[in-house]
Design an enzyme around this catalytic site. Structure first.
Site, PDB file in Angstrom:
ATOM      1  N   PRO A  13      54.174  -9.538  22.366  1.00  0.00           N
ATOM      2  CA  PRO A  13      54.927  -9.978  21.204  1.00  0.00           C
ATOM      3  C   PRO A  13      56.089  -9.064  20.821  1.00  0.00           C
ATOM      4  O   PRO A  13      55.977  -7.842  20.923  1.00  0.00           O
ATOM      5  CB  PRO A  13      53.883 -10.006  20.076  1.00  0.00           C
ATOM      6  CG  PRO A  13      52.769  -9.151  20.565  1.00  0.00           C
ATOM      7  CD  PRO A  13      52.763  -9.273  22.056  1.00  0.00           C
ATOM      8  N   ASN A  14      57.156  -9.705  20.405  1.00  0.00           N
ATOM      9  CA  ASN A  14      58.363  -9.055  19.879  1.00  0.00           C
ATOM     10  C   ASN A  14      59.228  -8.387  20.948  1.00  0.00           C
ATOM     11  O   ASN A  14      60.331  -7.920  20.641  1.00  0.00           O
ATOM     12  CB  ASN A  14      58.016  -8.053  18.757  1.00  0.00           C
ATOM     13  CG  ASN A  14      57.362  -8.735  17.579  1.00  0.00           C
ATOM     14  OD1 ASN A  14      57.915  -9.702  17.060  1.00  0.00           O
ATOM     15  ND2 ASN A  14      56.181  -8.298  17.179  1.00  0.00           N
ATOM     16  N   ARG A  21      66.030  -5.043  18.329  1.00  0.00           N
ATOM     17  CA  ARG A  21      64.863  -4.601  17.573  1.00  0.00           C
ATOM     18  C   ARG A  21      64.771  -3.071  17.577  1.00  0.00           C
ATOM     19  O   ARG A  21      64.599  -2.466  18.634  1.00  0.00           O
ATOM     20  CB  ARG A  21      63.611  -5.170  18.242  1.00  0.00           C
ATOM     21  CG  ARG A  21      62.320  -4.679  17.668  1.00  0.00           C
ATOM     22  CD  ARG A  21      61.153  -5.006  18.596  1.00  0.00           C
ATOM     23  NE  ARG A  21      59.905  -4.570  18.008  1.00  0.00           N
ATOM     24  CZ  ARG A  21      58.780  -4.427  18.683  1.00  0.00           C
ATOM     25  NH1 ARG A  21      58.731  -4.700  19.967  1.00  0.00           N
ATOM     26  NH2 ARG A  21      57.692  -4.003  18.080  1.00  0.00           N
ATOM     27  N   TYR A  26      63.481   1.623  20.693  1.00  0.00           N
ATOM     28  CA  TYR A  26      63.300   0.855  21.923  1.00  0.00           C
ATOM     29  C   TYR A  26      64.546   0.762  22.796  1.00  0.00           C
ATOM     30  O   TYR A  26      64.495   0.175  23.878  1.00  0.00           O
ATOM     31  CB  TYR A  26      62.813  -0.562  21.571  1.00  0.00           C
ATOM     32  CG  TYR A  26      61.479  -0.574  20.854  1.00  0.00           C
ATOM     33  CD1 TYR A  26      60.350  -0.015  21.434  1.00  0.00           C
ATOM     34  CD2 TYR A  26      61.344  -1.140  19.592  1.00  0.00           C
ATOM     35  CE1 TYR A  26      59.125  -0.018  20.784  1.00  0.00           C
ATOM     36  CE2 TYR A  26      60.119  -1.155  18.928  1.00  0.00           C
ATOM     37  CZ  TYR A  26      59.015  -0.590  19.534  1.00  0.00           C
ATOM     38  OH  TYR A  26      57.804  -0.594  18.891  1.00  0.00           O
ATOM     39  N   ASN A  77      53.037  -4.546  29.274  1.00  0.00           N
ATOM     40  CA  ASN A  77      53.369  -3.980  27.975  1.00  0.00           C
ATOM     41  C   ASN A  77      52.913  -5.032  26.970  1.00  0.00           C
ATOM     42  O   ASN A  77      53.614  -6.014  26.735  1.00  0.00           O
ATOM     43  CB  ASN A  77      54.871  -3.717  27.843  1.00  0.00           C
ATOM     44  CG  ASN A  77      55.212  -3.099  26.489  1.00  0.00           C
ATOM     45  OD1 ASN A  77      54.362  -3.015  25.604  1.00  0.00           O
ATOM     46  ND2 ASN A  77      56.456  -2.654  26.344  1.00  0.00           N
ATOM     47  N   ALA A  80      52.111  -4.981  20.379  1.00  0.00           N
ATOM     48  CA  ALA A  80      51.113  -4.655  19.347  1.00  0.00           C
ATOM     49  C   ALA A  80      49.697  -5.072  19.740  1.00  0.00           C
ATOM     50  O   ALA A  80      48.721  -4.491  19.255  1.00  0.00           O
ATOM     51  CB  ALA A  80      51.506  -5.308  18.024  1.00  0.00           C
ATOM     52  N   ASP A  90      39.286  -7.743  28.001  1.00  0.00           N
ATOM     53  CA  ASP A  90      38.279  -8.485  28.774  1.00  0.00           C
ATOM     54  C   ASP A  90      38.925  -9.229  29.945  1.00  0.00           C
ATOM     55  O   ASP A  90      38.363  -9.277  31.041  1.00  0.00           O
ATOM     56  CB  ASP A  90      37.540  -9.483  27.875  1.00  0.00           C
ATOM     57  CG  ASP A  90      36.510  -8.804  26.977  1.00  0.00           C
ATOM     58  OD1 ASP A  90      36.260  -7.594  27.159  1.00  0.00           O
ATOM     59  OD2 ASP A  90      35.964  -9.486  26.091  1.00  0.00           O
ATOM     60  N   GLU A 101      49.738   0.198  32.568  1.00  0.00           N
ATOM     61  CA  GLU A 101      50.152  -0.069  31.185  1.00  0.00           C
ATOM     62  C   GLU A 101      51.478   0.648  30.924  1.00  0.00           C
ATOM     63  O   GLU A 101      51.632   1.822  31.286  1.00  0.00           O
ATOM     64  CB  GLU A 101      49.072   0.455  30.249  1.00  0.00           C
ATOM     65  CG  GLU A 101      49.406   0.329  28.780  1.00  0.00           C
ATOM     66  CD  GLU A 101      48.273   0.837  27.882  1.00  0.00           C
ATOM     67  OE1 GLU A 101      47.229   1.300  28.407  1.00  0.00           O
ATOM     68  OE2 GLU A 101      48.450   0.779  26.655  1.00  0.00           O
ATOM     69  N   HIS A 103      54.639   1.380  27.953  1.00  0.00           N
ATOM     70  CA  HIS A 103      55.252   1.266  26.620  1.00  0.00           C
ATOM     71  C   HIS A 103      56.604   1.946  26.671  1.00  0.00           C
ATOM     72  O   HIS A 103      56.732   3.039  27.259  1.00  0.00           O
ATOM     73  CB  HIS A 103      54.378   1.926  25.551  1.00  0.00           C
ATOM     74  CG  HIS A 103      53.036   1.291  25.459  1.00  0.00           C
ATOM     75  ND1 HIS A 103      52.836   0.088  24.843  1.00  0.00           N
ATOM     76  CD2 HIS A 103      51.842   1.666  25.971  1.00  0.00           C
ATOM     77  CE1 HIS A 103      51.573  -0.253  24.962  1.00  0.00           C
ATOM     78  NE2 HIS A 103      50.940   0.684  25.652  1.00  0.00           N
ATOM     79  N   SER A 105      58.228   3.156  24.047  1.00  0.00           N
ATOM     80  CA  SER A 105      58.190   4.328  23.170  1.00  0.00           C
ATOM     81  C   SER A 105      56.959   5.171  23.501  1.00  0.00           C
ATOM     82  O   SER A 105      56.028   4.699  24.166  1.00  0.00           O
ATOM     83  CB  SER A 105      58.130   3.870  21.714  1.00  0.00           C
ATOM     84  OG  SER A 105      56.935   3.129  21.481  1.00  0.00           O
ATOM     85  N   ARG A 110      53.758   8.220  17.416  1.00  0.00           N
ATOM     86  CA  ARG A 110      54.006   7.244  16.347  1.00  0.00           C
ATOM     87  C   ARG A 110      52.772   7.099  15.446  1.00  0.00           C
ATOM     88  O   ARG A 110      51.901   7.960  15.452  1.00  0.00           O
ATOM     89  CB  ARG A 110      54.434   5.924  17.000  1.00  0.00           C
ATOM     90  CG  ARG A 110      55.727   6.090  17.825  1.00  0.00           C
ATOM     91  CD  ARG A 110      56.205   4.788  18.406  1.00  0.00           C
ATOM     92  NE  ARG A 110      56.485   3.827  17.361  1.00  0.00           N
ATOM     93  CZ  ARG A 110      56.640   2.515  17.576  1.00  0.00           C
ATOM     94  NH1 ARG A 110      56.543   2.041  18.810  1.00  0.00           N
ATOM     95  NH2 ARG A 110      56.894   1.695  16.586  1.00  0.00           N
ATOM     96  N   ARG A 114      48.673   3.308  16.518  1.00  0.00           N
ATOM     97  CA  ARG A 114      49.217   3.022  17.860  1.00  0.00           C
ATOM     98  C   ARG A 114      48.650   3.966  18.929  1.00  0.00           C
ATOM     99  O   ARG A 114      48.947   3.838  20.114  1.00  0.00           O
ATOM    100  CB  ARG A 114      50.742   3.132  17.858  1.00  0.00           C
ATOM    101  CG  ARG A 114      51.423   2.086  17.008  1.00  0.00           C
ATOM    102  CD  ARG A 114      52.939   2.205  17.075  1.00  0.00           C
ATOM    103  NE  ARG A 114      53.551   1.626  15.907  1.00  0.00           N
ATOM    104  CZ  ARG A 114      53.864   0.326  15.762  1.00  0.00           C
ATOM    105  NH1 ARG A 114      53.663  -0.506  16.749  1.00  0.00           N
ATOM    106  NH2 ARG A 114      54.391  -0.121  14.648  1.00  0.00           N
TER     107      ARG A 114
END
Ligand code: DQA
Length: 152
Positions: A13-14, A21, A26, A77, A80, A90, A101, A103, A105, A110, A114
């Site tokens: 999301p986002n 943003r 970012y 990524n 949130a 799962d 994984e 990210h 940032s 942070r 997070r």
């Protein structure tokens, strides 16, 4: 000629808002810029990339399920959902596909909420804090893992 291994790159999301943003966090690159970067590097690494984004948790779960037995690796990524989604954890555990994984940032610098990642429990490793270059590093890590497993 044998087909290149498929890497499923999933964005949560986002992340569709990248570029505008919170650029101080970012960066100014859009998600489309990151896709171009990933595609360029995948050619160099002889990988075939699928690049997707959704604001919906269920889409991400479905795409992870689809990766099972099909994709050689997942780069995720989860935005949130990283910090909230047992469903994504799962799905990753069930998929049994090597996962990195990412990210943009450094999530550990942070908010404390997070600092915890459900995704991390299913991932080979996590790359955070390097902006879009984190996706390149994730592809390189997966290329090495895939090459290693095909040599055994
Ligand atoms: C993020 C970090 C998350 O905490 C946040 O919710 C995001 C982006 C990152 O790429 O830095 O949406 O995953």
């Amino acid at each position: 000629m044998t087909a290149s291994p498929i890497i499923s790159i999933l964005n949560g999301p986002n992340l569709n808002l990248l570029g505008s943003r919170q650029p101080e966090l970012y960066g100014r690159e859009t998600l489309a810029d990151i896709e171009v970067l990933c595609r360029a590097h995948s050619v160099r690494l002889s990988l075939d990339v699928e690049f997707r984004q959704s604001n919906h948790e269920g889409d991400l779960v479905t795409w992870i399920q689809e990766a099972r037995g099909r994709a050689a690796g997942i780069v995720i990524n989860a935005g949130a959902y990283t910090h909230t989604s047992v469903a994504i954890l799962d799905a990753l555990l069930a998929a049994d596909v090597p996962t990195v994984e990412v990210h943009l940032s450094n999530i550990h610098q942070r908010d404390s909420f997070r600092h915890h990642s459900y995704v991390a429990k299913a991932a080979k490793g996590m790359i955070c804090g390097f902006g879009s270059h984190g996706y390149v590093l994730a592809l390189e890590a997966l290329a090495r893992l895939i090459k290693g497993s095909s040599q055994t």
